[in-house]
Design a protein around this motif. Structure first.
Motif, short mmCIF file in Angstrom:
data_model
loop_
_atom_site.label_atom_id
_atom_site.label_comp_id
_atom_site.label_asym_id
_atom_site.label_seq_id
_atom_site.Cartn_x
_atom_site.Cartn_y
_atom_site.Cartn_z
N ALA A 103 -7.03 -34.26 -15.79
CA ALA A 103 -5.84 -35.12 -15.65
C ALA A 103 -4.64 -34.28 -15.23
N GLU A 104 -3.90 -34.82 -14.29
CA GLU A 104 -2.69 -34.16 -13.81
C GLU A 104 -1.53 -34.61 -14.70
N SER A 105 -0.63 -33.70 -15.00
CA SER A 105 0.47 -34.06 -15.89
C SER A 105 1.35 -35.13 -15.23
N GLU A 106 1.97 -35.94 -16.07
CA GLU A 106 2.81 -37.02 -15.56
C GLU A 106 4.02 -36.48 -14.83
N TRP A 107 4.56 -35.35 -15.28
CA TRP A 107 5.72 -34.74 -14.61
C TRP A 107 5.35 -34.28 -13.20
N LYS A 108 4.17 -33.69 -13.09
CA LYS A 108 3.74 -33.21 -11.77
C LYS A 108 3.56 -34.40 -10.82
N THR A 109 2.97 -35.46 -11.31
CA THR A 109 2.80 -36.66 -10.49
C THR A 109 4.15 -37.24 -10.09
N PHE A 110 5.09 -37.27 -11.03
CA PHE A 110 6.42 -37.79 -10.76
C PHE A 110 7.10 -36.99 -9.65
N PHE A 111 7.06 -35.66 -9.73
CA PHE A 111 7.74 -34.84 -8.73
C PHE A 111 7.01 -34.80 -7.39
N LYS A 112 5.70 -35.04 -7.40
CA LYS A 112 4.97 -35.11 -6.13
C LYS A 112 5.45 -36.28 -5.29
N ASN A 113 5.92 -37.34 -5.94
CA ASN A 113 6.43 -38.50 -5.20
C ASN A 113 7.68 -38.16 -4.40
N PHE A 114 8.41 -37.14 -4.79
CA PHE A 114 9.63 -36.77 -4.10
C PHE A 114 9.40 -35.68 -3.05
N SER A 115 8.18 -35.20 -2.94
CA SER A 115 7.94 -34.10 -2.00
C SER A 115 7.02 -34.50 -0.84
N SER A 116 6.72 -35.78 -0.69
CA SER A 116 5.91 -36.19 0.45
C SER A 116 6.77 -36.14 1.72
N MET A 117 6.16 -36.15 2.86
CA MET A 117 6.89 -36.05 4.12
C MET A 117 7.90 -37.19 4.27
N MET A 118 7.50 -38.41 3.94
CA MET A 118 8.41 -39.55 4.06
C MET A 118 9.59 -39.40 3.12
N ALA A 119 9.33 -38.96 1.90
CA ALA A 119 10.42 -38.78 0.94
C ALA A 119 11.39 -37.71 1.41
N ILE A 120 10.87 -36.63 1.96
CA ILE A 120 11.73 -35.55 2.45
C ILE A 120 12.61 -36.06 3.60
N LEU A 121 12.03 -36.85 4.50
CA LEU A 121 12.82 -37.42 5.60
C LEU A 121 13.93 -38.32 5.06
N LEU A 122 13.65 -39.08 4.04
CA LEU A 122 14.67 -39.93 3.44
C LEU A 122 15.76 -39.09 2.78
N TRP A 123 15.36 -38.00 2.09
CA TRP A 123 16.36 -37.11 1.46
C TRP A 123 17.29 -36.54 2.53
N ILE A 124 16.70 -36.07 3.61
CA ILE A 124 17.50 -35.47 4.69
C ILE A 124 18.43 -36.50 5.33
N SER A 125 17.90 -37.70 5.62
CA SER A 125 18.75 -38.72 6.25
C SER A 125 19.86 -39.17 5.31
N GLY A 126 19.59 -39.25 4.03
CA GLY A 126 20.64 -39.58 3.07
C GLY A 126 21.71 -38.51 3.01
#
Length: 89
Positions: free
Chosen positions: A51-74
């Protein structure tokens, strides 16, 4: 085993040929043969993945390519003076 190989061995053959390939019969394996195969191949169970830790799963959601593009555009929107748009992104 490759799917095509499995189909050739089992799906396209007559029932008796499948029993021959599996070294079995319509009445199943003898207790002796079942014990031998259990010793050779182990139990027929699916191993649970670690099992992967819940924190790791949570932060993986912010490091996908789409999320990074949204961070940069924001960030670009905030820097360009449109704070509301940057927050909305």
């Amino acid at each position: 085993m490759a799917e095509n190989k499995i189909r050739k061995l089992y799906a396209q053959n007559e029932v008796q040929q499948v029993f021959t390939n599996l070294q079995s019969s319509s009445s199943g394996l003898s207790d002796e043969e079942a014990a031998k195969r259990l010793k050779k191949y182990g139990t027929n169970t699916i191993k649970k993945a670690a099992a992967e830790s819940e924190w790791k799963t949570f932060f993986k959601n912010f490091s996908s390519m789409m999320a990074i593009l949204l961070w940069i555009s924001g960030l670009i929107a905030i820097v360009s003076g449109t704070l509301e748009l940057g927050i909305a992104i």
